[in-house]
Design a protein around this motif. Structure first.
Motif, PDB file in Angstrom:
ATOM      1  N   TRP A 304      -5.634  -0.454   6.667  1.00 30.86           N
ATOM      2  CA  TRP A 304      -6.034   0.628   5.754  1.00 30.86           C
ATOM      3  C   TRP A 304      -5.897   1.992   6.436  1.00 30.86           C
ATOM      4  O   TRP A 304      -5.610   2.995   5.773  1.00 30.86           O
ATOM      5  CB  TRP A 304      -7.455   0.405   5.229  1.00 30.86           C
ATOM      6  N   VAL A 305      -6.081   2.010   7.778  1.00 32.64           N
ATOM      7  CA  VAL A 305      -5.945   3.276   8.515  1.00 32.64           C
ATOM      8  C   VAL A 305      -4.475   3.716   8.534  1.00 32.64           C
ATOM      9  O   VAL A 305      -4.150   4.879   8.259  1.00 32.64           O
ATOM     10  CB  VAL A 305      -6.465   3.123   9.965  1.00 32.64           C
ATOM     11  N   ARG A 306      -3.594   2.751   8.824  1.00 31.61           N
ATOM     12  CA  ARG A 306      -2.164   3.091   8.858  1.00 31.61           C
ATOM     13  C   ARG A 306      -1.667   3.501   7.468  1.00 31.61           C
ATOM     14  O   ARG A 306      -0.882   4.444   7.325  1.00 31.61           O
ATOM     15  CB  ARG A 306      -1.356   1.903   9.400  1.00 31.61           C
ATOM     16  N   GLU A 307      -2.159   2.802   6.442  1.00 30.21           N
ATOM     17  CA  GLU A 307      -1.770   3.172   5.073  1.00 30.21           C
ATOM     18  C   GLU A 307      -2.259   4.576   4.726  1.00 30.21           C
ATOM     19  O   GLU A 307      -1.543   5.359   4.092  1.00 30.21           O
ATOM     20  CB  GLU A 307      -2.356   2.175   4.057  1.00 30.21           C
ATOM     21  N   ALA A 308      -3.470   4.901   5.158  1.00 36.07           N
ATOM     22  CA  ALA A 308      -4.027   6.231   4.877  1.00 36.07           C
ATOM     23  C   ALA A 308      -3.192   7.305   5.569  1.00 36.07           C
ATOM     24  O   ALA A 308      -2.897   8.350   4.971  1.00 36.07           O
ATOM     25  CB  ALA A 308      -5.479   6.296   5.343  1.00 36.07           C
ATOM     26  N   ALA A 309      -2.805   7.053   6.815  1.00 35.25           N
ATOM     27  CA  ALA A 309      -2.012   8.042   7.546  1.00 35.25           C
ATOM     28  C   ALA A 309      -0.672   8.265   6.841  1.00 35.25           C
ATOM     29  O   ALA A 309      -0.216   9.406   6.699  1.00 35.25           O
ATOM     30  CB  ALA A 309      -1.802   7.587   8.991  1.00 35.25           C
TER      31      ALA A 309
END
Lengths: 347, 286
Positions: A304-309
């Motif tokens: 979810w962090v990589r998707e948010a970035a």
């Protein structure tokens, strides 16, 4: 394709192959944009990815002791070492990416068990002495394996290895220095060091891979100068280097057959348990599941962090485009506080 | 054998400490520093200030170390370790200074490994478990924004030259920590619906522990001139929150005071783990 075109293409391939062979024969480097035979590319991807995975999985056994390091100085040394390993993983994945694969895909292959990492990291770290012994023996063996790779025929790999070997040699020295200090400490500490040496010695010898007559990929890798020395030669070199260090340290290496052979000018030593190596490589070592599970958890929990970035980067790009459309040449205001350096180079 | 094949040659190269993180290469963090306490400085007050700031950094660093091998991306592994190492370096110097001036002669390791939780003086914000990456970034933003404001004032005006020097070095580090955290708060706040929700929840979870920071640094508002620490930090948080499409929650005062040794239940297990090896082997040499 017409017959003439096929023949012309075959002729071009022959000339490319000839050029490649010449580069290898003259000890020059193959660079990412050069033509290379597909099996050469495949071998390199396999080897570099496996090496990168080893750095990342290799953070786990020692990383587990950062929070418990018994002095603040040792905590800093260990923290910095494990951080270096993350850095090594990054350079190596980048070297692999020059061959047309990508890091996310390699990570998936690791997590799915389709690519391997060094079997040494499937052994547990049971005491703080293991941190020192890993530095001394495991990093020592890694250096023996890796220093020749600084002359690997593939340029990006060779260059990554120069930097990695320098840092590894530092780690080895730090590990050995921890053991020297512990051996000057209490009897309990000396016993911890000996116990760790007993557990790590044979797995360290296995790090050089199976014996030459049972190593399927070795001959071709040596012909291509991806690899420079045979497994057995490197293993012998490691033993010769390590025995005097063990004597200076005051520990016993757990091999009754270990003795100086004056005729050969080298040490004779016993045979590692190759069945054990096979078991560990095939997934049946003490910590295989735990290591992959932790890597999987980190990767999945971070999705979810990589998707948010990525989503934020897309929004920013869209805003920049809209802004440029409205008023040409004006730079949009920067997000975040204007605090100090935006980027700092990783140490 | 070619030169680059020879393991001993690479091991025998000169000391090249430049590629090592600060804090790994020395045994005495304040070696060669004039440790005299200047006239007009109350040693007990100075020691208390150094212990509080040192404990903040040590406990924050310990939490960052727990991220190791669990970060969402390899670049974050490197960055979080960088920040953890910077804070550990700050802790080592501050605890050493505290032991020098409090009259007990305790070393950094005595202070780190032999104190019970109730003798730790860190603010409670740093001892809370890591939570998800959004909570960790919310905490890092608040912590580093506050610590940067504090260190800026100490570096400019504190009467103890050792603390001034430690703070001056820390300012450069903390400016990067704050920027790193701010960048992530913005990315997560302005990322996906899920990341926006998590970032909002992260800031809300941090909020009850923020007022304690301002109480801990209240004394410093008279030093260094300019506005208060609170105004500076709130200003930064508002700016970041706006870019992140979030709002800054209210910082209501809450009972409890880490600087007085009143902690959450989260500190004891953290210290138990940290101290376990050192305490199991009394008299050990490391």
């Amino acid at each position: 394709m017409t017959q003439t075109a096929t023949a012309a293409a075959a002729g071009a391939d022959d000339r490319l192959q000839e050029h490649f062979d010449q580069v290898i024969a003259h000890d020059r480097r193959i660079e990412p944009r050069d033509w290379m035979p597909e099996p050469y590319r495949g071998t390199l991807v396999r080897q570099i990815a496996q090496h990168a995975h080893s750095e990342i999985i290799g953070m786990q056994p020692e990383g587990a002791w950062i929070t418990r390091a018994p002095s603040l100085r040792r905590k800093a040394i260990l923290f910095a070492k494990v951080q270096d390993e993350a850095g090594h993983g990054l350079y190596l994945y980048a070297a692999a990416e020059t061959l047309g694969v990508d890091r996310a895909d390699l990570t998936r292959r690791l997590i799915e068990g389709r690519q391997k990492y060094s079997s040494i990291f499937n052994y547990p770290t049971l005491s703080f002495a293991d941190v020192g012994v890993i530095g001394w023996l495991v990093d020592g063996a890694a250096i023996c394996n890796q220093v020749p790779l600084c002359r690997s025929s593939f340029g990006p790999y060779a260059r990554a290895m120069v930097r990695i070997c320098k840092e590894e040699s530092f780690h080895q020295r730090q590990g050995y220095e921890l053991l020297l200090t512990m051996m000057r400490g209490t009897p309990a500490q000396r016993a911890m060091v000996q116990d760790a040496v007993d557990r790590w010695w044979w797995p360290s010898l296995m790090m050089f891979g199976p014996p030459d007559d049972a190593s399927p990929n070795s001959a071709r890798s040596m012909a291509w100068k991806i690899k420079r020395h045979s497994n057995d030669e490197l293993r012998q070199r490691f033993v010769d280097m390590t025995v005097p260090q063990a004597e200076k340290l005051g520990v016993t290496l757990p091999d009754p057959e270990l003795r100086w052979n004056a005729e050969r000018g080298r040490y004779d030593f016993g045979t590692p348990d190759w069945d054990e190596l096979k078991r560990v490589i095939s997934g049946d070592g003490p910590c295989n599941e735990e290591r992959i599970e932790r890597r999987r958890r980190a990767h999945e929990n971070g999705a979810w962090v990589r998707e948010a970035a990525a989503a934020h980067a897309r929004k920013q790009a869209a805003r920049r485009e809209a802004e440029a459309g409205r008023s040409q040449g004006r730079v949009p205001p920067k997000a975040g506080p204007e605090a100090g350096p935006g980027d700092r180079e990783a140490r | 054998m070619r030169e680059d094949d020879h393991v001993y040659l690479s091991l025998a190269e000169g000391q090249d400490d430049a590629r090592w993180a600060f804090g790994t290469g020395f045994e005495d963090p304040l070696h060669g520093v004039d440790t005299e306490v200047p006239d007009g400085v109350d040693p007990a007050e100075l020691a208390a200030l150094c212990v509080g700031l040192g404990d903040d950094a040590l406990v924050a660093s310990q939490r960052l170390a727990e991220w190791c091998t669990l970060a969402p991306e390899l670049e974050e592994e490197v960055a979080l370790a960088n920040i953890g190492l910077d804070l550990l370096g700050q802790a080592r110097m501050l605890l050493t200074r505290a032991g020098q001036v409090d009259g007990t002669g305790r070393t950094e390791d005595d202070l780190a490994y032999l104190r019970e939780p109730e003798h730790y003086r860190n603010v409670r914000l740093v001892e809370l478990p890591n939570g998800d990456f959004a909570f960790s970034m919310a905490r890092l933003l608040v912590f580093s924004a506050h610590r940067l404001a504090v260190f800026g004032r100490l570096a400019a005006a504190h009467a103890d030259p050792v603390l001034r020097a430690v703070a001056a070095k820390g300012v450069k580090e903390l400016a990067y920590h704050r920027q790193y955290a701010a960048d992530w708060v913005v990315r997560l706040g302005d990322g996906t619906d899920e990341s926006h929700r998590r970032m909002r929840e992260g800031l809300e979870a941090v909020a009850p522990y923020v007022d304690e920071l301002f109480r801990a640094s209240g004394e410093l508002d008279r030093e260094g001139g300019g506005g208060s620490v609170r105004d500076e930090v709130v200003g930064v948080l508002a700016q970041v929150a706006e870019a992140a499409t979030l709002t800054v929650p209210e910082f209501e005062p809450m009972d409890g005071d880490g600087r007085a040794g009143v902690h959450t239940p989260c500190l004891a297990p953290l210290l138990f783990e940290m101290q376990s090896v050192a305490r199991a082997l009394p008299g050990g040499r490391w």
